[in-house]
Design a protein around this motif. Structure first.
Motif, PDB file in Angstrom:
ATOM      1  N   ALA A  28      12.731   6.163 -14.520  1.00  0.00           N
ATOM      2  CA  ALA A  28      11.611   5.379 -15.046  1.00  0.00           C
ATOM      3  C   ALA A  28      11.739   3.913 -14.649  1.00  0.00           C
ATOM      4  O   ALA A  28      10.747   3.276 -14.253  1.00  0.00           O
ATOM      5  N   LEU A  29      12.958   3.376 -14.740  1.00  0.00           N
ATOM      6  CA  LEU A  29      13.181   1.980 -14.356  1.00  0.00           C
ATOM      7  C   LEU A  29      12.934   1.769 -12.865  1.00  0.00           C
ATOM      8  O   LEU A  29      12.302   0.787 -12.463  1.00  0.00           O
ATOM      9  N   TYR A  30      13.441   2.703 -12.064  1.00  0.00           N
ATOM     10  CA  TYR A  30      13.265   2.588 -10.607  1.00  0.00           C
ATOM     11  C   TYR A  30      11.787   2.683 -10.234  1.00  0.00           C
ATOM     12  O   TYR A  30      11.288   1.900  -9.409  1.00  0.00           O
ATOM     13  N   LEU A  31      11.075   3.623 -10.845  1.00  0.00           N
ATOM     14  CA  LEU A  31       9.636   3.763 -10.597  1.00  0.00           C
ATOM     15  C   LEU A  31       8.894   2.500 -11.007  1.00  0.00           C
ATOM     16  O   LEU A  31       8.004   2.025 -10.280  1.00  0.00           O
ATOM     17  N   PHE A  32       9.272   1.940 -12.149  1.00  0.00           N
ATOM     18  CA  PHE A  32       8.635   0.716 -12.640  1.00  0.00           C
ATOM     19  C   PHE A  32       8.839  -0.437 -11.656  1.00  0.00           C
ATOM     20  O   PHE A  32       7.902  -1.171 -11.338  1.00  0.00           O
ATOM     21  N   VAL A  33      10.077  -0.588 -11.154  1.00  0.00           N
ATOM     22  CA  VAL A  33      10.388  -1.650 -10.205  1.00  0.00           C
ATOM     23  C   VAL A  33       9.595  -1.476  -8.910  1.00  0.00           C
ATOM     24  O   VAL A  33       9.007  -2.434  -8.391  1.00  0.00           O
ATOM     25  N   VAL A  34       9.549  -0.243  -8.390  1.00  0.00           N
ATOM     26  CA  VAL A  34       8.840   0.029  -7.132  1.00  0.00           C
ATOM     27  C   VAL A  34       7.350  -0.279  -7.272  1.00  0.00           C
ATOM     28  O   VAL A  34       6.760  -0.968  -6.417  1.00  0.00           O
ATOM     29  N   ILE A  35       6.735   0.207  -8.342  1.00  0.00           N
ATOM     30  CA  ILE A  35       5.298  -0.005  -8.545  1.00  0.00           C
ATOM     31  C   ILE A  35       4.986  -1.488  -8.734  1.00  0.00           C
ATOM     32  O   ILE A  35       4.028  -2.018  -8.153  1.00  0.00           O
ATOM     33  N   CYS A  36       5.801  -2.170  -9.559  1.00  0.00           N
ATOM     34  CA  CYS A  36       5.568  -3.595  -9.804  1.00  0.00           C
ATOM     35  C   CYS A  36       5.704  -4.410  -8.523  1.00  0.00           C
ATOM     36  O   CYS A  36       4.907  -5.317  -8.268  1.00  0.00           O
ATOM     37  N   LYS A  37       6.707  -4.084  -7.700  1.00  0.00           N
ATOM     38  CA  LYS A  37       6.902  -4.805  -6.441  1.00  0.00           C
ATOM     39  C   LYS A  37       5.695  -4.627  -5.521  1.00  0.00           C
ATOM     40  O   LYS A  37       5.222  -5.579  -4.900  1.00  0.00           O
ATOM     41  N   ILE A  38       5.198  -3.395  -5.434  1.00  0.00           N
ATOM     42  CA  ILE A  38       4.048  -3.123  -4.572  1.00  0.00           C
ATOM     43  C   ILE A  38       2.821  -3.889  -5.061  1.00  0.00           C
ATOM     44  O   ILE A  38       2.104  -4.520  -4.266  1.00  0.00           O
ATOM     45  N   LEU A  39       2.580  -3.860  -6.368  1.00  0.00           N
ATOM     46  CA  LEU A  39       1.416  -4.535  -6.932  1.00  0.00           C
ATOM     47  C   LEU A  39       1.501  -6.048  -6.728  1.00  0.00           C
ATOM     48  O   LEU A  39       0.510  -6.686  -6.343  1.00  0.00           O
ATOM     49  N   VAL A  40       2.688  -6.616  -6.976  1.00  0.00           N
ATOM     50  CA  VAL A  40       2.854  -8.063  -6.815  1.00  0.00           C
ATOM     51  C   VAL A  40       2.658  -8.467  -5.355  1.00  0.00           C
ATOM     52  O   VAL A  40       2.003  -9.476  -5.048  1.00  0.00           O
ATOM     53  N   GLU A  41       3.213  -7.671  -4.438  1.00  0.00           N
ATOM     54  CA  GLU A  41       3.081  -7.984  -3.013  1.00  0.00           C
ATOM     55  C   GLU A  41       1.627  -7.874  -2.557  1.00  0.00           C
ATOM     56  O   GLU A  41       1.170  -8.659  -1.726  1.00  0.00           O
ATOM     57  N   LYS A  42       0.894  -6.916  -3.116  1.00  0.00           N
ATOM     58  CA  LYS A  42      -0.526  -6.786  -2.784  1.00  0.00           C
ATOM     59  C   LYS A  42      -1.330  -7.965  -3.336  1.00  0.00           C
ATOM     60  O   LYS A  42      -2.263  -8.466  -2.690  1.00  0.00           O
ATOM     61  N   ILE A  43      -0.972  -8.425  -4.535  1.00  0.00           N
ATOM     62  CA  ILE A  43      -1.645  -9.586  -5.118  1.00  0.00           C
ATOM     63  C   ILE A  43      -1.384 -10.825  -4.267  1.00  0.00           C
ATOM     64  O   ILE A  43      -2.300 -11.614  -3.978  1.00  0.00           O
ATOM     65  N   ILE A  44      -0.128 -10.992  -3.850  1.00  0.00           N
ATOM     66  CA  ILE A  44       0.223 -12.131  -2.994  1.00  0.00           C
ATOM     67  C   ILE A  44      -0.550 -12.081  -1.677  1.00  0.00           C
ATOM     68  O   ILE A  44      -1.043 -13.100  -1.181  1.00  0.00           O
ATOM     69  N   SER A  45      -0.665 -10.871  -1.109  1.00  0.00           N
ATOM     70  CA  SER A  45      -1.390 -10.737   0.160  1.00  0.00           C
ATOM     71  C   SER A  45      -2.858 -11.115   0.009  1.00  0.00           C
ATOM     72  O   SER A  45      -3.454 -11.693   0.927  1.00  0.00           O
ATOM     73  N   THR A  46      -3.437 -10.803  -1.146  1.00  0.00           N
ATOM     74  CA  THR A  46      -4.841 -11.151  -1.390  1.00  0.00           C
ATOM     75  C   THR A  46      -5.004 -12.656  -1.561  1.00  0.00           C
ATOM     76  O   THR A  46      -5.948 -13.262  -1.038  1.00  0.00           O
ATOM     77  N   ILE A  47      -4.073 -13.261  -2.299  1.00  0.00           N
ATOM     78  CA  ILE A  47      -4.155 -14.706  -2.543  1.00  0.00           C
ATOM     79  C   ILE A  47      -4.061 -15.493  -1.243  1.00  0.00           C
ATOM     80  O   ILE A  47      -4.812 -16.449  -1.016  1.00  0.00           O
ATOM     81  N   PHE A  48      -3.140 -15.082  -0.352  1.00  0.00           N
ATOM     82  CA  PHE A  48      -2.917 -15.817   0.893  1.00  0.00           C
ATOM     83  C   PHE A  48      -3.671 -15.222   2.091  1.00  0.00           C
ATOM     84  O   PHE A  48      -3.451 -15.646   3.227  1.00  0.00           O
ATOM     85  N   SER A  49      -4.525 -14.229   1.814  1.00  0.00           N
ATOM     86  CA  SER A  49      -5.359 -13.607   2.850  1.00  0.00           C
ATOM     87  C   SER A  49      -4.531 -13.039   4.003  1.00  0.00           C
ATOM     88  O   SER A  49      -4.825 -13.262   5.176  1.00  0.00           O
ATOM     89  N   ILE A  50      -3.484 -12.314   3.646  1.00  0.00           N
ATOM     90  CA  ILE A  50      -2.619 -11.675   4.661  1.00  0.00           C
ATOM     91  C   ILE A  50      -2.490 -10.176   4.330  1.00  0.00           C
ATOM     92  O   ILE A  50      -1.401  -9.603   4.423  1.00  0.00           O
ATOM     93  N   GLU A  51      -3.612  -9.566   3.948  1.00  0.00           N
ATOM     94  CA  GLU A  51      -3.596  -8.170   3.513  1.00  0.00           C
ATOM     95  C   GLU A  51      -3.055  -7.234   4.591  1.00  0.00           C
ATOM     96  O   GLU A  51      -2.242  -6.349   4.305  1.00  0.00           O
ATOM     97  N   THR A  52      -3.502  -7.417   5.829  1.00  0.00           N
ATOM     98  CA  THR A  52      -3.082  -6.533   6.917  1.00  0.00           C
ATOM     99  C   THR A  52      -1.590  -6.621   7.167  1.00  0.00           C
ATOM    100  O   THR A  52      -0.901  -5.603   7.321  1.00  0.00           O
ATOM    101  N   LEU A  53      -1.068  -7.850   7.194  1.00  0.00           N
ATOM    102  CA  LEU A  53       0.356  -8.066   7.432  1.00  0.00           C
ATOM    103  C   LEU A  53       1.207  -7.421   6.336  1.00  0.00           C
ATOM    104  O   LEU A  53       2.187  -6.717   6.629  1.00  0.00           O
TER     105      LEU A  53
END
Length: 217
Positions: A102-127
């Motif tokens: 559960a902890l590992y799944l939580f970390v993986v999902i949170c990392k993906i979501l945060v990285e996607k949010i960052i990509s949207t903010i800085f307009s680097i979605e493709t990268l």
């Protein structure tokens, strides 16, 4: 004659975890045998990543199945490592495994979501999308590699502390090689944003796994 009591630890739930992982792998192969064959050869050739990296392939059902295998397999290896070092005392049960998973799944999902949010903010979605697919594909493959090792440790040879340490160090080195290869491919972007890259490493690549380690032990 003195009677010696032998403690027998039930492994039925571990068998279910391993069988579930095998069934998921078989399902992935049935879904797309060509793509699965390319995935299995990932450390020999990057054809799988090159062909499937474009087009938001991270969110496909095929990749989701492989991520489930990664979570089940890596969590089981972490559980066996805890058991080898006896960090949780003499009695270790399946609840510890589910907490780790559960902890590992939580970390993986949170990392993906945060990285996607960052990509949207800085307009680097493709990268970021390409980066996530590359990184997760290789970690899925590491999960597959750990599956036969888990089988060996559960049903044949109990791993010693030295063996576990060697395997953990080897996995860390492989993970570093994977990350380095990604960063090497995007060297120009990283050098132009070096400060933000260092912040990213500390916040999203180092801190989450350090927190996971502290929570497990």
């Amino acid at each position: 004659m003195k009677v010696i009591v032998r403690e027998i630890i039930a492994t039925d739930w571990i068998t279910i975890v391993i069988m579930t992982s095998i069934i998921l792998l078989a399902s992935a192969r049935l879904m797309n045998s060509v793509r699965f064959s390319e995935f299995i050869m990932l450390f020999n050739t990057n054809k799988y990543v090159v062909i499937n990296q474009k087009g938001n392939k991270l969110s496909t059902f095929f990749n989701g199945v492989l991520m489930l295998v990664q979570i089940l397999s890596i969590s089981l290896f972490a559980y066996l490592s805890v058991e080898a070092f006896q960090w949780q005392g003499d009695h270790i049960d399946m609840m510890l495994y589910f907490k780790i998973a559960a902890l590992y799944l939580f970390v993986v999902i949170c990392k993906i979501l945060v990285e996607k949010i960052i990509s949207t903010i800085f307009s680097i979605e493709t990268l970021i999308e390409d980066y996530l697919f590359y990184k997760i594909s290789y970690r899925n493959f590491l999960g597959v590699i750990l599956l036969p090792l888990n089988l060996l440790f559960v049903y044949s040879v109990k791993p010693s502390k030295i063996v576990v340490i060697v395997l953990i160090v080897s996995l860390l080195i492989l993970n570093l090689i994977i990350l380095f290869s990604v960063y090497r491919r995007n060297e120009n972007v990283i050098l132009n944003n070096l400060f933000y890259f260092i912040l990213y490493l500390c916040a999203l690549e180092i801190a989450p796994y350090f927190m996971l380690y502290k929570l497990i032990i």
